[in-house]
Scaffold this active site. Sequence first.
Site, PDB file in Angstrom:
ATOM      1  N   VAL A  60       0.868  -1.181   0.000  1.00 16.39           N
ATOM      2  CA  VAL A  60       0.000   0.000   0.000  1.00 16.39           C
ATOM      3  C   VAL A  60       0.903   1.228   0.000  1.00 16.39           C
ATOM      4  O   VAL A  60       1.476   1.585   1.040  1.00 16.39           O
ATOM      5  CB  VAL A  60      -0.929   0.028   1.234  1.00 16.39           C
ATOM      6  CG1 VAL A  60      -1.863   1.239   1.167  1.00 16.39           C
ATOM      7  CG2 VAL A  60      -1.743  -1.264   1.326  1.00 16.39           C
ATOM      8  N   ASN A  62       2.109   5.329  -0.828  1.00 14.72           N
ATOM      9  CA  ASN A  62       1.599   6.622  -0.387  1.00 14.72           C
ATOM     10  C   ASN A  62       2.349   7.727  -1.112  1.00 14.72           C
ATOM     11  O   ASN A  62       3.540   7.556  -1.423  1.00 14.72           O
ATOM     12  CB  ASN A  62       1.802   6.749   1.136  1.00 14.72           C
ATOM     13  CG  ASN A  62       1.015   7.890   1.723  1.00 14.72           C
ATOM     14  OD1 ASN A  62       1.382   9.059   1.597  1.00 14.72           O
ATOM     15  ND2 ASN A  62      -0.087   7.566   2.358  1.00 14.72           N
ATOM     16  N   ALA A  63       1.676   8.836  -1.360  1.00 10.96           N
ATOM     17  CA  ALA A  63       2.331   9.973  -2.009  1.00 10.96           C
ATOM     18  C   ALA A  63       3.539  10.422  -1.202  1.00 10.96           C
ATOM     19  O   ALA A  63       4.515  10.933  -1.766  1.00 10.96           O
ATOM     20  CB  ALA A  63       1.338  11.127  -2.174  1.00 10.96           C
ATOM     21  N   ALA A  64       3.464  10.255   0.114  1.00  8.06           N
ATOM     22  CA  ALA A  64       4.648  10.445   0.955  1.00  8.06           C
ATOM     23  C   ALA A  64       5.360   9.088   0.956  1.00  8.06           C
ATOM     24  O   ALA A  64       5.035   8.204   1.746  1.00  8.06           O
ATOM     25  CB  ALA A  64       4.242  10.861   2.359  1.00  8.06           C
ATOM     26  N   TYR A  65       6.269   8.917   0.029  1.00  3.84           N
ATOM     27  CA  TYR A  65       6.810   7.589  -0.280  1.00  3.84           C
ATOM     28  C   TYR A  65       7.195   6.717   0.916  1.00  3.84           C
ATOM     29  O   TYR A  65       6.901   5.523   0.912  1.00  3.84           O
ATOM     30  CB  TYR A  65       8.018   7.713  -1.222  1.00  3.84           C
ATOM     31  CG  TYR A  65       7.705   8.215  -2.615  1.00  3.84           C
ATOM     32  CD1 TYR A  65       6.400   8.495  -3.027  1.00  3.84           C
ATOM     33  CD2 TYR A  65       8.730   8.413  -3.536  1.00  3.84           C
ATOM     34  CE1 TYR A  65       6.125   8.963  -4.304  1.00  3.84           C
ATOM     35  CE2 TYR A  65       8.466   8.869  -4.822  1.00  3.84           C
ATOM     36  CZ  TYR A  65       7.156   9.152  -5.201  1.00  3.84           C
ATOM     37  OH  TYR A  65       6.898   9.602  -6.461  1.00  3.84           O
ATOM     38  N   GLU A  72       3.938  -8.101   2.741  1.00  2.26           N
ATOM     39  CA  GLU A  72       4.163  -9.017   3.858  1.00  2.26           C
ATOM     40  C   GLU A  72       3.653  -8.402   5.157  1.00  2.26           C
ATOM     41  O   GLU A  72       3.050  -9.090   6.003  1.00  2.26           O
ATOM     42  CB  GLU A  72       5.657  -9.328   3.990  1.00  2.26           C
ATOM     43  CG  GLU A  72       6.245 -10.078   2.811  1.00  2.26           C
ATOM     44  CD  GLU A  72       6.773  -9.170   1.704  1.00  2.26           C
ATOM     45  OE1 GLU A  72       6.251  -8.043   1.550  1.00  2.26           O
ATOM     46  OE2 GLU A  72       7.705  -9.597   1.000  1.00  2.26           O
ATOM     47  N   CYS A 103      12.059  -7.252   1.625  1.00  2.50           N
ATOM     48  CA  CYS A 103      12.977  -6.246   2.145  1.00  2.50           C
ATOM     49  C   CYS A 103      13.454  -6.648   3.542  1.00  2.50           C
ATOM     50  O   CYS A 103      12.882  -7.531   4.197  1.00  2.50           O
ATOM     51  CB  CYS A 103      12.308  -4.875   2.176  1.00  2.50           C
ATOM     52  SG  CYS A 103      11.193  -4.607   3.572  1.00  2.50           S
ATOM     53  N   CYS A 106      10.813  -6.548   6.339  1.00  2.00           N
ATOM     54  CA  CYS A 106       9.821  -7.634   6.304  1.00  2.00           C
ATOM     55  C   CYS A 106      10.430  -8.949   6.757  1.00  2.00           C
ATOM     56  O   CYS A 106       9.753  -9.794   7.343  1.00  2.00           O
ATOM     57  CB  CYS A 106       9.200  -7.758   4.916  1.00  2.00           C
ATOM     58  SG  CYS A 106       7.996  -6.451   4.629  1.00  2.00           S
TER      59      CYS A 106
HETATM   60  N1  THU Z   1       7.434  -4.585  -1.852  1.00  6.25           N
HETATM   61  C1  THU Z   1       6.663  -5.456  -1.143  1.00  6.25           C
HETATM   62  O1  THU Z   1       5.502  -5.172  -0.848  1.00  6.25           O
HETATM   63  N2  THU Z   1       7.209  -6.638  -0.769  1.00  6.25           N
HETATM   64  C2  THU Z   1       8.449  -7.068  -1.149  1.00  6.25           C
HETATM   65  O2  THU Z   1       8.837  -8.190  -0.792  1.00  6.25           O
HETATM   66  C3  THU Z   1       9.314  -6.202  -1.956  1.00  6.25           C
HETATM   67  C4  THU Z   1       8.821  -4.819  -2.151  1.00  6.25           C
HETATM   68  C5  THU Z   1       6.817  -3.343  -2.336  1.00  6.25           C
HETATM   69  C6  THU Z   1       7.166  -2.098  -1.608  1.00  6.25           C
HETATM   70  C7  THU Z   1       6.867  -1.045  -2.653  1.00  6.25           C
HETATM   71  O3  THU Z   1       5.490  -0.727  -2.618  1.00  6.25           O
HETATM   72  C8  THU Z   1       7.164  -1.737  -3.968  1.00  6.25           C
HETATM   73  O4  THU Z   1       7.191  -3.126  -3.680  1.00  6.25           O
HETATM   74  C9  THU Z   1       8.471  -1.317  -4.593  1.00  6.25           C
HETATM   75  O5  THU Z   1       9.499  -1.402  -3.675  1.00  6.25           O
END
Ligand code: THU
Length: 150
Positions: A60, A62-65, A72, A103, A106
Amino acid sequence: MHHRTDSTRIVRNDKSRSTGMNLRDAALKVRLNAYAPYSGFKVGAVVKSGSGAVFSGVNVENAAYPEGTCAEAGAIAAMIAAGETKVTEVYVVADAPRPVPPCGGCRQKLSEFAVGDVPVTLATTEGTEYHTTVADLLPGAFVTADMERA
Ligand code: THU
């Protein structure tokens, strides 16, 4: 390849249920609802809990990155909101050249609720799967015991 049992159930975050879906199907389905207008990178994640229920999450943005959240994290939050605290299996899918690596944050979130040998499948929408475990994703995870003085 991790063996899936017949006890697997899919539980949507709104508590409605459907049957006949495996973890991959559930992750592919929820991924379509990802909110990723900034990266264009939609991710679907599901966690199976101790009861056999399956909780889904998406990224999810957001405009505020920096406020964006990962798929996850969403799946874990849904499980916790439902009153469960044990992750027994994880499946993550994205449309990427290789199965998407979660990441660092996560990996830590998963390690909070899963023992090290919990199977994690990372996948592409095209069908490539990478099978790993929570411990392999985060060797040396920070745990509660690290806050105890000797
Ligand atoms: N992202 C995830 O939701 N899970 C991952 O395992 C890797 C990255 C999302 C975060 C962001 O919204 C987008 O992928 C690009 O980084």
